[in-house]
Every structure is written in structure tokens, then in C-alpha cells.
Scaffold this motif. Sequence first.
Motif, PDB file in Angstrom:
ATOM      1  N   LEU A  64      18.030   1.887 -25.301  1.00 34.47           N
ATOM      2  CA  LEU A  64      17.814   1.753 -26.740  1.00 34.47           C
ATOM      3  C   LEU A  64      16.385   2.191 -26.984  1.00 34.47           C
ATOM      4  N   ARG A  65      16.217   3.170 -27.867  1.00 36.06           N
ATOM      5  CA  ARG A  65      14.901   3.770 -28.054  1.00 36.06           C
ATOM      6  C   ARG A  65      14.727   4.231 -29.484  1.00 36.06           C
ATOM      7  N   ARG A  66      13.492   4.634 -29.804  1.00 31.99           N
ATOM      8  CA  ARG A  66      13.213   5.201 -31.111  1.00 31.99           C
ATOM      9  C   ARG A  66      13.843   6.592 -31.197  1.00 31.99           C
ATOM     10  N   TRP A  67      13.883   7.122 -32.409  1.00 27.27           N
ATOM     11  CA  TRP A  67      14.582   8.376 -32.686  1.00 27.27           C
ATOM     12  C   TRP A  67      13.747   9.595 -32.340  1.00 27.27           C
ATOM     13  N   LEU A  68      14.419  10.619 -31.820  1.00 28.66           N
ATOM     14  CA  LEU A  68      13.811  11.904 -31.480  1.00 28.66           C
ATOM     15  C   LEU A  68      14.420  12.988 -32.370  1.00 28.66           C
ATOM     16  N   ASP A  69      13.722  14.090 -32.531  1.00 30.23           N
ATOM     17  CA  ASP A  69      14.249  15.198 -33.334  1.00 30.23           C
ATOM     18  C   ASP A  69      15.604  15.671 -32.816  1.00 30.23           C
ATOM     19  N   ASP A  70      15.781  15.658 -31.500  1.00 29.95           N
ATOM     20  CA  ASP A  70      17.037  16.121 -30.892  1.00 29.95           C
ATOM     21  C   ASP A  70      18.225  15.213 -31.198  1.00 29.95           C
ATOM     22  N   ASP A  71      17.983  14.039 -31.783  1.00 29.18           N
ATOM     23  CA  ASP A  71      19.074  13.114 -32.097  1.00 29.18           C
ATOM     24  C   ASP A  71      19.791  13.450 -33.396  1.00 29.18           C
ATOM     25  N   LEU A  72      19.189  14.270 -34.235  1.00 26.93           N
ATOM     26  CA  LEU A  72      19.756  14.523 -35.561  1.00 26.93           C
ATOM     27  C   LEU A  72      21.169  15.106 -35.488  1.00 26.93           C
ATOM     28  N   VAL A  73      21.362  16.151 -34.747  1.00 26.35           N
ATOM     29  CA  VAL A  73      22.676  16.799 -34.715  1.00 26.35           C
ATOM     30  C   VAL A  73      23.740  15.879 -34.099  1.00 26.35           C
ATOM     31  N   PRO A  74      23.488  15.253 -32.931  1.00 23.07           N
ATOM     32  CA  PRO A  74      24.531  14.369 -32.401  1.00 23.07           C
ATOM     33  C   PRO A  74      24.847  13.188 -33.332  1.00 23.07           C
ATOM     34  N   LEU A  75      23.828  12.617 -33.979  1.00 17.56           N
ATOM     35  CA  LEU A  75      24.111  11.521 -34.902  1.00 17.56           C
ATOM     36  C   LEU A  75      24.866  12.020 -36.124  1.00 17.56           C
ATOM     37  N   GLY A  88      23.510   7.226 -17.909  1.00 20.82           N
ATOM     38  CA  GLY A  88      24.074   8.160 -16.938  1.00 20.82           C
ATOM     39  C   GLY A  88      24.024   9.609 -17.370  1.00 20.82           C
ATOM     40  N   SER A  89      24.327   9.863 -18.644  1.00 21.17           N
ATOM     41  CA  SER A  89      24.464  11.245 -19.105  1.00 21.17           C
ATOM     42  C   SER A  89      23.380  11.695 -20.082  1.00 21.17           C
ATOM     43  N   GLY A  90      22.664  10.741 -20.682  1.00 20.56           N
ATOM     44  CA  GLY A  90      21.683  11.089 -21.710  1.00 20.56           C
ATOM     45  C   GLY A  90      22.300  11.352 -23.071  1.00 20.56           C
ATOM     46  N   GLU A  91      23.632  11.162 -23.191  1.00 18.94           N
ATOM     47  CA  GLU A  91      24.303  11.391 -24.482  1.00 18.94           C
ATOM     48  C   GLU A  91      23.880  10.344 -25.498  1.00 18.94           C
ATOM     49  N   LEU A  92      23.783  10.765 -26.759  1.00 21.83           N
ATOM     50  CA  LEU A  92      23.561   9.824 -27.846  1.00 21.83           C
ATOM     51  C   LEU A  92      24.907   9.215 -28.201  1.00 21.83           C
ATOM     52  N   ALA A  93      25.018   7.887 -28.049  1.00 23.59           N
ATOM     53  CA  ALA A  93      26.273   7.192 -28.344  1.00 23.59           C
ATOM     54  C   ALA A  93      26.319   6.687 -29.774  1.00 23.59           C
ATOM     55  N   GLY A  94      25.148   6.525 -30.399  1.00 23.65           N
ATOM     56  CA  GLY A  94      25.118   6.020 -31.765  1.00 23.65           C
ATOM     57  C   GLY A  94      23.824   5.302 -32.065  1.00 23.65           C
ATOM     58  N   ALA A  95      23.938   4.241 -32.887  1.00 23.83           N
ATOM     59  CA  ALA A  95      22.775   3.494 -33.351  1.00 23.83           C
ATOM     60  C   ALA A  95      23.095   2.007 -33.347  1.00 23.83           C
ATOM     61  N   VAL A  96      22.100   1.208 -33.050  1.00 25.47           N
ATOM     62  CA  VAL A  96      22.194  -0.246 -33.146  1.00 25.47           C
ATOM     63  C   VAL A  96      20.816  -0.743 -33.532  1.00 25.47           C
ATOM     64  N   GLY A  97      20.766  -1.812 -34.301  1.00 26.08           N
ATOM     65  CA  GLY A  97      19.439  -2.316 -34.592  1.00 26.08           C
ATOM     66  C   GLY A  97      19.406  -3.332 -35.697  1.00 26.08           C
ATOM     67  N   LEU A  98      18.208  -3.472 -36.219  1.00 25.36           N
ATOM     68  CA  LEU A  98      17.888  -4.499 -37.189  1.00 25.36           C
ATOM     69  C   LEU A  98      17.359  -3.866 -38.462  1.00 25.36           C
ATOM     70  N   SER A  99      17.670  -4.513 -39.578  1.00 25.54           N
ATOM     71  CA  SER A  99      17.122  -4.079 -40.860  1.00 25.54           C
ATOM     72  C   SER A  99      17.038  -5.287 -41.779  1.00 25.54           C
ATOM     73  N   VAL A 100      16.155  -5.200 -42.755  1.00 25.90           N
ATOM     74  CA  VAL A 100      16.086  -6.240 -43.770  1.00 25.90           C
ATOM     75  C   VAL A 100      17.191  -5.942 -44.779  1.00 25.90           C
ATOM     76  N   ALA A 101      18.118  -6.875 -44.897  1.00 28.66           N
ATOM     77  CA  ALA A 101      19.280  -6.666 -45.766  1.00 28.66           C
ATOM     78  C   ALA A 101      18.875  -6.729 -47.232  1.00 28.66           C
ATOM     79  N   ASP A 102      19.443  -5.822 -48.026  1.00 28.91           N
ATOM     80  CA  ASP A 102      19.239  -5.889 -49.475  1.00 28.91           C
ATOM     81  C   ASP A 102      20.490  -6.396 -50.182  1.00 28.91           C
ATOM     82  N   ALA A 103      21.611  -6.407 -49.478  1.00 27.98           N
ATOM     83  CA  ALA A 103      22.867  -6.901 -50.053  1.00 27.98           C
ATOM     84  C   ALA A 103      23.802  -7.202 -48.896  1.00 27.98           C
TER      85      ALA A 103
END
Length: 177
Positions: free
Chosen positions: A11-22, A71-86
Amino acid sequence: MTEIRTPRLLLRRWLDDDLVPLSEIHADPAVMQRIGDGAPRSLDETAEDIEAWEEEWDEEGFGMFAVELLGSGELAGAVGLSVADAPAEIAGQVAISWRLGRVFWGQGYASEAAHATLEFALQDRGLDRVVAVCRTDDSASANVLDKLGMQMEGTTQHPVHGYDLGVYGIDLTQYQE
């Protein structure tokens, strides 16, 4: 740079290379059907999401992680925390959420990533409570929340789209039990 390693994930911060897979994950109607209005998101909308998530990291000290398979370096998605607005029941509280590409479903990645994120929230960031919402018809997400030890505290409706949501929460004392 904030990183968390689990047995199978980084689990890491976002990189430019993550845009297309996401954006490919966001373009899948099956992935997006239970998020927001259920509509797939474009490349530009995905870029806006990543930018907003990175801003939240800078402002709050937490945010959405990129989920990478070790194992593969593939981007599987996103997980994390945010301040909810609704919805109103959780507005202003820190919420956990995730989205993974369909090919990564059913393998325990969501539970593994969410557990590491919850531990990060309550132990590393010193939060006293974390909340979550999921559609009441989303048994897979409800199962992940149950594995995290989060308790259903009630139901509400999405304030814009009107579908039913389960409201979940866990506080630090419940997590440590």
C-alpha cells in the motif's frame, strides 16, 4: 513516503504510472456499480480522483493508498481513508473504503488491504474511530467490514442517489479487544 507491506500487497502513495491502470479499473461497470452513482469513470475523472486523494494525504496525513501486488507489481486498486462528507450520519468522520479491479476479487486482497489500513488509522495515525458505509445489497463489502470487526450501527439512504446504505463503525477500544 508512507508505505505499508502486507504478506501479498504494498500500500503506497500514487505514482504517475498508476493513472492508466486505475482508469481501466474505473472504466469497469462491475467495479463502479456500487460506488457513487454507479457510472464508470473516465481517464480525466480518474486523474481528478488521484489528485484529490493526494491532496487529502497532504492535508490530513492519510488518504487512499494505491494497492500493488508484491509478486507482480500490478496495480490492484485503491484502499484508504477519507473524511466523509456524506451521509450525514458519518459526515466529518474518517471513513475506510476500497475498490479493486474485478480480476482481483475473491482472493482476500480487499480484506488484507483494509485490515492494514484500519491498523494504520487506529495505531499509526492515532484515530479513535473509523467508520464505513456500504450498500445494503453489497454482501462482499459487508463481509470485509465484518472481518475488520466493524459493527453495523444502522442504515440510511444515500443522500443523492437514494439507495440503502449500512453504516458501520469501530473504535480503538473495540479494535484492541
